[in-house]
Design an enzyme around this catalytic site. Structure first.
Site, short mmCIF file in Angstrom:
data_model
loop_
_atom_site.label_atom_id
_atom_site.label_comp_id
_atom_site.label_asym_id
_atom_site.label_seq_id
_atom_site.Cartn_x
_atom_site.Cartn_y
_atom_site.Cartn_z
CB CYS A 281 -14.81 33.96 39.62
SG CYS A 281 -14.67 33.77 41.41
CG HIS B 181 -17.05 37.29 41.11
ND1 HIS B 181 -17.34 36.07 40.57
CD2 HIS B 181 -16.85 38.13 40.07
CE1 HIS B 181 -17.34 36.17 39.24
NE2 HIS B 181 -17.03 37.41 38.91
CG HIS C 3 -16.53 38.20 35.36
ND1 HIS C 3 -17.58 38.03 36.21
CD2 HIS C 3 -17.02 38.94 34.33
CE1 HIS C 3 -18.65 38.66 35.75
NE2 HIS C 3 -18.32 39.21 34.59
#
Length: 168
Positions: free
Chosen positions: A67, A118, A130
């Site tokens: 990510c 994240h 993402h």
């Protein structure tokens, strides 16, 4: 003779330890926009070119992204320097409320139960782009009731993203 050598080693080690302890701390590298402005169109084009690239832990290339590697790469292409990890990215920029999100804002999630784990890029219209396990780079609903909605932590603005296209 041996006793004085040992005393000298202890004294030198103590001096070295004190010197390290009291030495000035070097400031962390600063992260800032290296390019004046970007547009939402530029941001979206840069990000969406990677749609479908697989997830790869530690990845920072078209062979695979994690990510933060994805976010880092997109912003680097736009002339913006960011730290490497999602938790360190959360330490930079200006805090933004969920109701004031604009394309380009970084959105953060707690997926591990241990804080920020994240990051994605707000894409607009309640969606973010993402790199996620199992799907790779994809666009997801920020308020997804099955997973992401409950794990949302906050957002940061790290760039001046203009919402209109640049004039030629």
């Amino acid at each position: 003779m041996r006793y004085s050598k040992r005393i000298r080693q202890i004294i030198l080690a103590t001096i070295a330890g004190l010197a390290i302890y009291f030495s000035p701390i070097v400031a962390e590298e600063t992260f800032a926009v290296e390019k004046n402005d970007i547009t939402a169109v530029e941001l979206k084009e840069s990000a969406k070119q990677y749609l479908g690239v697989p997830y790869k832990y530690g990845g920072t290339s078209e062979k695979g992204f994690d990510c933060s590697g994805f976010v880092l790469t997109v912003y680097k292409e736009l002339g913006i320097k960011l730290p490497r990890t999602s938790s360190s990215m959360y330490q930079v920029g200006e805090k933004v409320s969920k109701s004031d999100l604009q394309p380009g804002d970084l959105v953060f999630f707690n997926t591990s139960g241990k804080g920020i784990s994240h990051v994605g890029i707000y894409y607009g219209d309640g969606k973010f782009i993402h790199s996620q396990t199992g799907k790779g780079v994809s666009i997801t609903d920020l308020n997804d009731k099955w997973y992401w909605g409950d794990r949302y932590v906050g957002a940061k603005r790290v760039a001046n993203v203009k919402l209109v296209a640049k004039a030629n």
